[in-house]
Write a protein that holds these residues in place. Structure first.
Motif, PDB file in Angstrom:
ATOM      1  N   LEU A  73       0.820  -1.208   0.000  1.00 29.12           N
ATOM      2  CA  LEU A  73       0.000   0.000   0.000  1.00 29.12           C
ATOM      3  C   LEU A  73       0.856   1.260   0.000  1.00 29.12           C
ATOM      4  O   LEU A  73       0.570   2.218  -0.709  1.00 29.12           O
ATOM      5  N   GLY A  74       1.932   1.263   0.806  1.00 26.78           N
ATOM      6  CA  GLY A  74       2.840   2.405   0.848  1.00 26.78           C
ATOM      7  C   GLY A  74       4.061   2.177  -0.014  1.00 26.78           C
ATOM      8  O   GLY A  74       4.097   1.289  -0.877  1.00 26.78           O
ATOM      9  N   ALA A  75       5.091   2.970   0.260  1.00 23.53           N
ATOM     10  CA  ALA A  75       6.306   2.879  -0.554  1.00 23.53           C
ATOM     11  C   ALA A  75       7.165   1.668  -0.194  1.00 23.53           C
ATOM     12  O   ALA A  75       7.850   1.108  -1.046  1.00 23.53           O
ATOM     13  N   GLY A  76       7.164   1.256   1.086  1.00 20.77           N
ATOM     14  CA  GLY A  76       8.053   0.198   1.546  1.00 20.77           C
ATOM     15  C   GLY A  76       7.638  -1.185   1.072  1.00 20.77           C
ATOM     16  O   GLY A  76       6.449  -1.485   0.961  1.00 20.77           O
ATOM     17  N   GLY A  95       3.043   1.850  -3.394  1.00 22.88           N
ATOM     18  CA  GLY A  95       2.381   3.151  -3.354  1.00 22.88           C
ATOM     19  C   GLY A  95       3.375   4.284  -3.316  1.00 22.88           C
ATOM     20  O   GLY A  95       3.164   5.265  -2.581  1.00 22.88           O
ATOM     21  N   ALA A  96       4.440   4.187  -4.074  1.00 23.75           N
ATOM     22  CA  ALA A  96       5.497   5.195  -4.048  1.00 23.75           C
ATOM     23  C   ALA A  96       4.925   6.585  -4.261  1.00 23.75           C
ATOM     24  O   ALA A  96       4.213   6.830  -5.234  1.00 23.75           O
ATOM     25  N   GLY A  97       5.243   7.485  -3.336  1.00 27.15           N
ATOM     26  CA  GLY A  97       4.850   8.881  -3.463  1.00 27.15           C
ATOM     27  C   GLY A  97       3.494   9.231  -2.904  1.00 27.15           C
ATOM     28  O   GLY A  97       3.196  10.414  -2.697  1.00 27.15           O
ATOM     29  N   THR A  98       2.651   8.248  -2.628  1.00 31.29           N
ATOM     30  CA  THR A  98       1.279   8.566  -2.228  1.00 31.29           C
ATOM     31  C   THR A  98       1.190   9.183  -0.834  1.00 31.29           C
ATOM     32  O   THR A  98       0.254   9.920  -0.547  1.00 31.29           O
ATOM     33  N   SER A 290      -3.248   6.425  -1.323  1.00 32.27           N
ATOM     34  CA  SER A 290      -2.625   5.106  -1.461  1.00 32.27           C
ATOM     35  C   SER A 290      -3.620   4.083  -1.999  1.00 32.27           C
ATOM     36  O   SER A 290      -3.279   3.263  -2.873  1.00 32.27           O
ATOM     37  N   VAL A 291      -4.842   4.113  -1.475  1.00 30.40           N
ATOM     38  CA  VAL A 291      -5.877   3.187  -1.955  1.00 30.40           C
ATOM     39  C   VAL A 291      -6.205   3.483  -3.421  1.00 30.40           C
ATOM     40  O   VAL A 291      -6.331   2.553  -4.237  1.00 30.40           O
ATOM     41  N   ASP A 292      -6.354   4.755  -3.776  1.00 29.98           N
ATOM     42  CA  ASP A 292      -6.633   5.110  -5.172  1.00 29.98           C
ATOM     43  C   ASP A 292      -5.516   4.645  -6.093  1.00 29.98           C
ATOM     44  O   ASP A 292      -5.772   4.160  -7.208  1.00 29.98           O
TER      45      ASP A 292
END
Length: 311
Positions: A73-76, A95-98, A290-292
């Motif tokens: 979901l996130g960048a990691g 989710g890089a950048g979100t 992130s979800v989008d």
């Protein structure tokens, strides 16, 4: 028929509802439910949504023969079995950048809190103290900020630092051509020696484990401050505790730490450390973005198009 999605992380009702419009959601945000979901639905799952901390192991991938998309979901993504997934032809995304704005905001909140001693001042004020009986604290503006990892979060940190009239240096695997106005250091120790404040925004994983060690902390020195908003594994907790207790480092502010979700006992009793529970990337706006991003990646993948943010 909607594809089956295994969700391995906690999500709000609103996020789950948004995802359920596209997927048949199997919600398993803890180990017991994960095991039950894999046992019952492993044969039909086509996508997995996780994060870097929770990850996805090779053994679990093998229990999902139809799996074709895995997203953090996130960048990691440090605990995703990337090579194993790629060997199966599984598409990997994140989710890089979100949540980069949110993390950068939180990093500066931590920096200001630890340098200006905000938690201790709040406590002292509530106990009736007045400024004449409290130590004078350093400022943040016009100082030197070192950033370890000039990705999207690091770049946003540099932009915020400009608002504080700070001189910014950074360490990356290689210099960024778009960051010519910033000072590049080819080693973390040299960056720490130069910096007043060192902010860690590099990815986690084996390559960066204990990158911030006793030598780096010594280089940062007794007037220096450390902020970590990346992954707890990047900082050697024992070395940090020794530096803080021995006052060879002025202070530290951590949103992430080794052994999460338990805060390190070596740090919790120290007055020159500020701790928050890995919330740097969490805000309604960041989670929605992130979800989008995940849903757009999923739409593209199942339409036979490349994902927006591949790993």
């Amino acid at each position: 028929m909607k594809p089956a999605l295994l969700v391995l992380i906690p999500l709000s009702d609103a996020s789950r509802a948004s995802i359920a419009a596209t997927f048949d959601v199997i919600y398993a945000p803890d180990p017991a439910r994960r095991e039950a979901a894999l046992a019952s639905h492993g044969a039909t799952i086509r996508a997995v949504l996780t994060n870097g901390t929770t990850g996805l192991a090779a053994a679990d991938i093998d229990r999902m023969p139809q799996l074709e998309l895995v997203s953090a979901l996130g960048a990691g993504y440090e605990n995703l079995a990337l090579d194993h997934a790629r060997s199966r032809g599984i598409v990997l995304a994140n989710g890089a950048g979100t949540n980069a704005d949110c993390v950068a905001d939180h990093a500066f909140a931590l920096l200001l809190a630890v340098v200006r001693d905000v938690p201790q001042l709040d406590r002292a004020t509530r106990e009736g103290a007045w400024r004449d009986h409290l130590p004078m604290l350093p400022g943040v503006s016009k100082r030197r900020l070192g950033i370890v990892g000039l990705g999207q979060i690091g770049a946003k940190l540099a932009r915020r630092a400009a608002g504080f009239d700070m001189e910014v240096g950074y360490h990356n695997r290689k210099p960024r051509t778009e960051a010519r106005s910033l000072r590049y250091f080819d080693g973390v120790v040299a960056l720490a020696q130069w910096s007043d404040f060192l902010v860690i925004a590099t990815p986690g994983g084996v390559a960066t484990r204990h990158l911030i060690d006793e030598q780096v902390l010594a280089a940062l020195g007794p007037q220096g401050y450390l902020v970590n908003v990346s992954r707890g594994s990047v900082v050697d907790t024992a070395a940090l505790a020794r530096a803080l207790a021995g006052q060879t480092l002025a202070g530290a502010a951590l949103d992430v730490y080794e052994g999460e979700p338990e805060a390190p006992q070596a740090l919790v009793g120290l007055r020159n450390v500020v701790l928050t529970p890995h919330v740097g990337g969490r805000s309604p706006e960041a989670i929605a973005a992130s979800v989008d991003n995940f849903l757009e990646n999923a739409r593209r993948h199942f339409a036979g198009e490349p994902v927006l943010t591949p790993i």
